[in-house]
Design an enzyme around this catalytic site. Structure first.
Site, PDB file in Angstrom:
ATOM      1  N   GLU A   1      79.845 -12.868   6.904  1.00  0.00           N
ATOM      2  CA  GLU A   1      79.821 -13.038   5.359  1.00  0.00           C
ATOM      3  C   GLU A   1      78.349 -12.405   4.715  1.00  0.00           C
ATOM      4  O   GLU A   1      77.590 -12.787   4.150  1.00  0.00           O
ATOM      5  CB  GLU A   1      79.609 -14.527   5.126  1.00  0.00           C
ATOM      6  CG  GLU A   1      80.736 -15.301   5.643  1.00  0.00           C
ATOM      7  CD  GLU A   1      80.852 -16.933   5.247  1.00  0.00           C
ATOM      8  OE1 GLU A   1      79.734 -17.429   5.055  1.00  0.00           O
ATOM      9  OE2 GLU A   1      81.833 -17.488   5.471  1.00  0.00           O
TER      10      GLU A   1
ATOM     11  N   GLU B   1      90.647 -17.240   9.399  1.00  0.00           N
ATOM     12  CA  GLU B   1      90.334 -18.371   8.827  1.00  0.00           C
ATOM     13  C   GLU B   1      91.148 -19.116   7.819  1.00  0.00           C
ATOM     14  O   GLU B   1      90.767 -19.693   6.791  1.00  0.00           O
ATOM     15  CB  GLU B   1      88.830 -18.481   8.644  1.00  0.00           C
ATOM     16  CG  GLU B   1      87.767 -18.000   9.388  1.00  0.00           C
ATOM     17  CD  GLU B   1      86.306 -18.061   9.190  1.00  0.00           C
ATOM     18  OE1 GLU B   1      86.137 -19.025   8.209  1.00  0.00           O
ATOM     19  OE2 GLU B   1      85.666 -17.380   9.608  1.00  0.00           O
TER      20      GLU B   1
END
Length: 560
Positions: free
Chosen positions: A335, A437
């Site tokens: 991220e 995910e």
């Protein structure tokens, strides 16, 4: 000249498929006169715009207007298309070329306003001064709209002028969208196979009974697992029957393996890896570093300078040396479009150092960026598709090798045309693309979660660029992160039913047939490993063979 995706540049593959499936020929071609989806995308700035996709679709010959968009400080400068009679239950694929003046580069957002609602973002592009950039997106309408406005604005509501050219808006009915998905699946995920049966002298054996069974799949489809799977035989049995890939939810993260400086503990991760190995499951490594300081070990957050550099070097070298060759991927710096703890602390080259070190230690692992809000939405300015692409290109320019594209996929309300358009743009980089995910927000009821999950999974599996899909559904006594597939007794929830249905659809059914007068039998199967058994008179033979990616028919011979 407009270029189509190579899978759609020729009908040869379609013909191969239809030779073996005349009923689907009838359904998918003879009865289908709708548009073929155009996977064309561009990520480079061009001196002039190319021709519009679909010849402009319903925007053909329609002029732009300048509209005042209520609630925006630069409303008077919003170029827009005025749209009439948009239809319900329709997917709209949108694209245009965009140029800005008065700025070096800025994010331009396309939005849609209908009678009682506003789609705040249906596509973005990082537009650069002096050249044309390609915006691709879209939207799905549940209800009809008599009048709507499709408009463009600077994301931060700056004052740069926006020029639009070669715009296109192409509608697809739900059936047309489904057929286009199936056409791609048939060309990308399947292959024609001919099995030849002969005796030891090479004589053809007509009428031999042949049984074909797919025993494994090539396409990695899996889920996160947690330490709760250890020693839990019902959970293990449920998981292994469905999935061929796994990722550890938290057990490899730095806060789990070294909660205090020097207190390394890989016991749980090692046991989970033993489960993975024992069941021949492919595993992703998640993650080496997490740029969000909230998920960085507290003792690491307190380090600076040489102390922090020493700690991160020990982390990456210790982790990857221990697990070299075990994981096919590593999410290196998780991220990093949203957070920058390590770059703030160690400098702009920190991320580059992480990737280079990881590659030196585990050179056969694919090193991924992993990010949220890339395919889920385009409203997040930190993670627009072009922001992701620019960061990947920056890493590439600085020598990072074997990099991959990780898209988390934490959805609330999916937008399939936008998701597909973003995948189109990412595909131009020719790097591995995984949905890493996938889940649906627990703010929705179970039935809605299931419906949205099916839409997301179908988009992923049917896109030529996607190489694998991972669900984020590790089961805990108190549930899952956002979405579970079963209850605690491993009884399917609606989302689990969706997964089981798609797993069945995406697998070749068992086949029993007889060889023809050439001693052959042909079928069209999903990529993977197959077992074939043949019986002729009192003779039998069994063998296995792979069906891998390829445009040509796969030939396999077996003798009795």
């Amino acid at each position: 000249m407009r270029k189509f995706h190579p899978f759609f540049s020729t009908f040869l593959v379609f013909i191969l498929f239809f030779l073996f499936h005349p009923l689907l020929l009838l359904v998918l071609v003879d009865s289908y006169d709708g548009p073929l989806y155009d996977y064309t995308a561009h990520t480079e700035c061009e001196l002039s715009p190319e021709k519009p996709l679909y010849n402009g679709g319903i925007l053909k010959n329609q002029a732009l207007s300048i509209e005042t968009i209520e609630g925006s400080s630069n409303a008077a400068y919003s170029p827009a298309f005025l749209l009439h009679n948009l239809t319900a239950k329709t997917y709209y694929s949108f694209s245009s070329w965009v140029k800005v003046g008065g700025a070096v580069s800025t994010v331009v957002r396309a939005s849609l306003r209908i009678e009682n609602d506003t789609y705040n973002c249906i596509g973005t592009v990082l537009a650069k001064h002096g050249c044309w950039s390609f915006l691709k997106g879209g939207f799905f309408l549940n209800l009809p709209s008599n009048f709507s406005i499709l408009f463009f604005q600077i994301f931060d509501e700056g004052d740069a002028n926006i020029a639009i050219d070669s715009a296109s808006l192409q509608p697809f009915t739900e059936e047309e969208w489904r057929v286009n998905q199936q056409l791609t699946i048939n060309t990308v995920r399947k292959r024609a196979v001919t099995v030849h049966v002969s005796d030891k002298q090479g004589g053809r054996l007509e009428g031999a009974v042949i049984n074909v069974k797919q025993i494994s799949k090539d396409f990695p489809f899996g889920s996160a697992i947690a330490k709760t799977i250890l020693g839990n035989l019902p959970y293990q049995d449920w998981f292994v029957k469905r999935f061929n890939a796994a990722v550890f939810e938290n057990e490899l993260k730095w806060y789990a393996t070294e909660p205090e400086p020097g207190a390394l503990n890989y016991t749980t991760a090692d046991k989970m890896l033993e489960f993975v190995r024992a069941n021949q499951i492919t595993a992703r490594g998640h993650n080496i570093f997490w740029e969000d300081p909230k998920y960085t070990p507290p003792w690491v957050r307190n380090l600076t300078g040489a102390g922090l550099k020493s700690a991160v070097d020990s982390r990456i070298k210790g982790l990857l040396s221990r697990y070299k060759d075990e994981f096919i991927h590593w999410d290196v710096s998780n991220e990093m479009l949203h957070f920058d703890f390590y770059e703030k602390s160690l400098g702009a080259n920190a991320t580059l150092h992480f990737y280079k070190t990881a590659h030196e230690i585990d050179p056969l692992a694919t090193l991924f960026m992993n990010e949220f809000n890339v395919v889920e939405t385009c409203i997040d300015v930190k993670s627009t598709v072009d922001s992701y692409i620019d960061r990947l290109k920056e890493l590439k320019r600085n020598g990072v090798s074997m990099d991959g594209i990780g898209l988390e996929g934490h959805f609330t309300i999916p937008n399939p045309p936008l998701m597909r358009a973003i995948l189109d743009k990412l595909a131009t980089l020719k790097l591995p693309v995984w949905l890493t995910e996938v889940d649906i927000s627990n703010t929705l009821d179970h039935e809605t979660q299931a419906s949205y999950l099916e839409a997301v999974l179908k988009e992923g599996f049917s896109h030529p660029a996607v190489g694998g899909i991972m669900l984020w559904t590790a089961l805990h006594p108190n549930g899952c992160y956002q979405m579970c597939l079963t209850d605690t007794n491993f009884q399917n929830l609606p989302t689990g039913d969706v997964v089981d249905k798609l797993l069945k659809e995406w697998r070749t059914e068992d086949i029993e047939a007889r060889t023809d007068d050439h001693g052959s039998f042909s079928f069209y199967g999903f990529l993977g490993e197959y077992e074939v058994s043949v019986m002729y008179e009192n003779r039998t033979a069994t063998s296995t063979f792979p069906v891998s990616v390829g445009d040509e028919t796969k030939h396999f011979s077996i003798q009795l």
